[in-house]
Design a protein around this motif. Structure first.
Motif, PDB file in Angstrom:
ATOM      1  N   ALA A 115       6.118   1.379  -5.318  1.00  0.00           N
ATOM      2  CA  ALA A 115       7.790   0.501  -5.188  1.00  0.00           C
ATOM      3  C   ALA A 115       8.871   0.487  -5.484  1.00  0.00           C
ATOM      4  O   ALA A 115       9.733   0.404  -5.398  1.00  0.00           O
ATOM      5  N   ARG A 116       8.864   0.894  -6.366  1.00  0.00           N
ATOM      6  CA  ARG A 116       9.671   0.138  -8.379  1.00  0.00           C
ATOM      7  C   ARG A 116      10.512   1.642  -7.988  1.00  0.00           C
ATOM      8  O   ARG A 116      11.433   1.998  -8.144  1.00  0.00           O
ATOM      9  N   GLN A 117       9.531   3.227  -7.632  1.00  0.00           N
ATOM     10  CA  GLN A 117      10.226   3.810  -7.887  1.00  0.00           C
ATOM     11  C   GLN A 117      11.269   4.748  -6.726  1.00  0.00           C
ATOM     12  O   GLN A 117      12.114   5.334  -6.585  1.00  0.00           O
ATOM     13  N   LEU A 118      10.694   4.016  -5.479  1.00  0.00           N
ATOM     14  CA  LEU A 118      11.280   3.703  -4.216  1.00  0.00           C
ATOM     15  C   LEU A 118      12.837   2.555  -4.000  1.00  0.00           C
ATOM     16  O   LEU A 118      13.177   2.954  -3.243  1.00  0.00           O
ATOM     17  N   LYS A 119      12.118   1.652  -5.322  1.00  0.00           N
ATOM     18  CA  LYS A 119      13.151   0.620  -4.961  1.00  0.00           C
ATOM     19  C   LYS A 119      13.459  -0.509  -3.287  1.00  0.00           C
ATOM     20  O   LYS A 119      13.689  -0.478  -2.862  1.00  0.00           O
ATOM     21  N   VAL A 120      11.691  -0.790  -3.241  1.00  0.00           N
ATOM     22  CA  VAL A 120      11.043  -1.285  -1.516  1.00  0.00           C
ATOM     23  C   VAL A 120       9.764  -1.917  -2.123  1.00  0.00           C
ATOM     24  O   VAL A 120       9.771  -2.610  -3.482  1.00  0.00           O
ATOM     25  N   SER A 121       9.961  -2.723  -1.400  1.00  0.00           N
ATOM     26  CA  SER A 121       8.886  -4.059  -1.187  1.00  0.00           C
ATOM     27  C   SER A 121       7.394  -3.468  -1.296  1.00  0.00           C
ATOM     28  O   SER A 121       7.133  -2.483  -0.513  1.00  0.00           O
ATOM     29  N   GLN A 122       6.432  -4.305  -2.119  1.00  0.00           N
ATOM     30  CA  GLN A 122       5.180  -3.370  -1.731  1.00  0.00           C
ATOM     31  C   GLN A 122       4.516  -3.344  -0.486  1.00  0.00           C
ATOM     32  O   GLN A 122       3.394  -3.057   0.197  1.00  0.00           O
ATOM     33  N   ALA A 123       5.159  -4.616   0.489  1.00  0.00           N
ATOM     34  CA  ALA A 123       4.649  -4.637   2.014  1.00  0.00           C
ATOM     35  C   ALA A 123       3.838  -2.776   3.420  1.00  0.00           C
ATOM     36  O   ALA A 123       3.312  -3.041   3.277  1.00  0.00           O
ATOM     37  N   PRO A 124       5.525  -2.246   2.773  1.00  0.00           N
ATOM     38  CA  PRO A 124       5.429  -0.740   3.068  1.00  0.00           C
ATOM     39  C   PRO A 124       5.387   0.144   2.739  1.00  0.00           C
ATOM     40  O   PRO A 124       4.052   1.018   3.206  1.00  0.00           O
ATOM     41  N   VAL A 125       4.278  -0.096   0.869  1.00  0.00           N
ATOM     42  CA  VAL A 125       3.724   0.923   0.230  1.00  0.00           C
ATOM     43  C   VAL A 125       2.637   0.578   0.622  1.00  0.00           C
ATOM     44  O   VAL A 125       1.334   1.555   0.553  1.00  0.00           O
ATOM     45  N   ARG A 126       2.119  -0.608   1.115  1.00  0.00           N
ATOM     46  CA  ARG A 126       0.785  -0.884   1.498  1.00  0.00           C
ATOM     47  C   ARG A 126       0.020  -0.029   3.028  1.00  0.00           C
ATOM     48  O   ARG A 126      -0.858   0.239   2.488  1.00  0.00           O
ATOM     49  N   GLU A 127       1.590  -0.360   3.309  1.00  0.00           N
ATOM     50  CA  GLU A 127       1.242   0.463   4.891  1.00  0.00           C
ATOM     51  C   GLU A 127       0.683   1.756   4.475  1.00  0.00           C
ATOM     52  O   GLU A 127      -0.183   2.113   6.219  1.00  0.00           O
ATOM     53  N   ALA A 128       1.666   2.376   3.820  1.00  0.00           N
ATOM     54  CA  ALA A 128       1.877   4.052   3.495  1.00  0.00           C
ATOM     55  C   ALA A 128       0.212   4.442   3.367  1.00  0.00           C
ATOM     56  O   ALA A 128      -0.107   5.571   3.786  1.00  0.00           O
ATOM     57  N   VAL A 129       0.065   3.698   2.456  1.00  0.00           N
ATOM     58  CA  VAL A 129      -1.085   4.085   1.631  1.00  0.00           C
ATOM     59  C   VAL A 129      -2.651   3.628   2.622  1.00  0.00           C
ATOM     60  O   VAL A 129      -3.325   4.191   2.789  1.00  0.00           O
ATOM     61  N   LYS A 130      -2.329   3.085   2.925  1.00  0.00           N
ATOM     62  CA  LYS A 130      -3.342   2.555   3.955  1.00  0.00           C
ATOM     63  C   LYS A 130      -3.623   3.971   5.159  1.00  0.00           C
ATOM     64  O   LYS A 130      -4.878   4.520   5.533  1.00  0.00           O
ATOM     65  N   ARG A 131      -2.488   4.627   5.901  1.00  0.00           N
ATOM     66  CA  ARG A 131      -2.391   5.196   6.687  1.00  0.00           C
ATOM     67  C   ARG A 131      -3.167   6.880   5.888  1.00  0.00           C
ATOM     68  O   ARG A 131      -3.656   7.131   6.689  1.00  0.00           O
ATOM     69  N   LEU A 132      -2.195   6.390   4.980  1.00  0.00           N
ATOM     70  CA  LEU A 132      -3.052   7.775   3.696  1.00  0.00           C
ATOM     71  C   LEU A 132      -4.659   7.722   4.021  1.00  0.00           C
ATOM     72  O   LEU A 132      -5.166   8.623   4.226  1.00  0.00           O
ATOM     73  N   VAL A 133      -5.151   7.054   4.073  1.00  0.00           N
ATOM     74  CA  VAL A 133      -6.690   6.683   3.859  1.00  0.00           C
ATOM     75  C   VAL A 133      -7.119   6.960   4.954  1.00  0.00           C
ATOM     76  O   VAL A 133      -7.554   7.670   5.203  1.00  0.00           O
ATOM     77  N   HIS A 134      -6.537   6.356   6.121  1.00  0.00           N
ATOM     78  CA  HIS A 134      -7.588   6.491   7.354  1.00  0.00           C
ATOM     79  C   HIS A 134      -6.916   7.943   7.456  1.00  0.00           C
ATOM     80  O   HIS A 134      -8.188   9.130   8.383  1.00  0.00           O
ATOM     81  N   GLU A 135      -6.448   9.077   7.290  1.00  0.00           N
ATOM     82  CA  GLU A 135      -5.990  10.437   6.978  1.00  0.00           C
ATOM     83  C   GLU A 135      -6.849  11.467   6.982  1.00  0.00           C
ATOM     84  O   GLU A 135      -7.462  12.494   6.892  1.00  0.00           O
ATOM     85  N   GLY A 136      -7.261  10.210   5.432  1.00  0.00           N
ATOM     86  CA  GLY A 136      -8.307  10.956   4.830  1.00  0.00           C
ATOM     87  C   GLY A 136      -7.875  12.135   3.330  1.00  0.00           C
ATOM     88  O   GLY A 136      -8.622  12.848   2.125  1.00  0.00           O
ATOM     89  N   LEU A 137      -6.651  11.563   3.106  1.00  0.00           N
ATOM     90  CA  LEU A 137      -5.504  11.883   2.334  1.00  0.00           C
ATOM     91  C   LEU A 137      -6.314  11.518   0.652  1.00  0.00           C
ATOM     92  O   LEU A 137      -5.585  11.820  -0.171  1.00  0.00           O
ATOM     93  N   ALA A 138      -6.299   9.742   0.442  1.00  0.00           N
ATOM     94  CA  ALA A 138      -6.998   9.220   0.216  1.00  0.00           C
ATOM     95  C   ALA A 138      -7.236   8.372  -0.064  1.00  0.00           C
ATOM     96  O   ALA A 138      -8.384   8.423   1.383  1.00  0.00           O
TER      97      ALA A 138
END
Length: 221
Positions: free
Chosen positions: A43-66
């Motif tokens: 979030a710090r590097q992309l200059k966004v809040s943690q909420a969209p990052v959390r959603e993105a990571v959940k998608r990566l987990v669902h996809e099997g990449l994380a």
């Protein structure tokens, strides 16, 4: 009311952008298996809040990449050699059956023109990605090609089985080996050869060629 409807849409779109950025780093190998995905740092590097990052990571987990470990956080997917071997074995069975079935249908003037176009499109995407040196795009086209073969088979269960396997295949790098240091353009042409086998080699020959590809007998599998 219109303002309330717009806010979630903006958040989702921002999450999509974060997802695409992190996913590209994983697929290209810049983020390696076992690397921790620290949401606050992303979030710090992309200059966004943690909420969209959390959603993105959940998608990566669902996809099997994380993978997510309770109380430890999320990490780029890391698997054992035994798991990789098991996935290859299942993939071989799926690909061999799909190739044989597509080749059998070819003799009966099937699959549809749309199915062949989908396969040719992915081969062209691999060629373009190789020319660009875009490994991430190449890997996406690679896995899309093999998914399209399952869809072209006409067997409704093959795409379903592939869909179950696909997250693992992405995570394991079974479809596109991250250690491959050869000629990406040559690898694209190997897929063109697989497509040619589906069109004219006959069911058993096509099945054998896809099985060899799945085993890694063909360089740049």
């Amino acid at each position: 009311m219109a303002s309330t409807i717009g806010q979630p849409l903006t958040r989702v779109l921002l999450s999509d952008q974060v997802y695409a950025r992190v996913r590209a780093l994983i697929i290209s190998g810049e983020l390696e298996p076992g690397d921790r995905l620290v949401e606050s740092e992303i979030a710090r590097q992309l200059k966004v809040s943690q909420a969209p990052v959390r959603e993105a990571v959940k998608r990566l987990v669902h996809e099997g990449l994380a993978q997510h470990a309770p109380r430890r956080g999320s990490f780029v997917a890391k698997v054992s050699p035994d798991d990789a071997s098991a996935a290859r074995a299942v993939r071989l069975v799926i690909e061999e059956l799909a190739a044989r079935t597509v080749a059998e249908r070819t003799a009966a003037v099937q699959p549809s023109a749309e199915a062949w176009d989908a396969l040719r499109e992915q081969v062209e995407a691999m060629r373009e990605a190789a020319a660009e040196g875009n490994v991430g795009r190449f890997r996406d086209a690679d896995i899309s090609f093999h998914r399209a073969v399952c869809e072209a088979s006409g067997n409704p269960f093959l795409p379903k089985v592939w869909a179950v396997m696909e997250p693992s295949l992405r995570a394991l790098r079974v479809v596109s080996d991250p250690l491959f240091t050869g000629d990406w353009a040559a690898m694209a042409e190997q897929h063109a050869g697989l497509l040619a086998a589906l069109e004219s080699a006959g069911p058993e020959a096509a099945a054998a060629q896809f099985a060899a590809h799945a085993r890694g007998d063909i360089p740049g599998h």
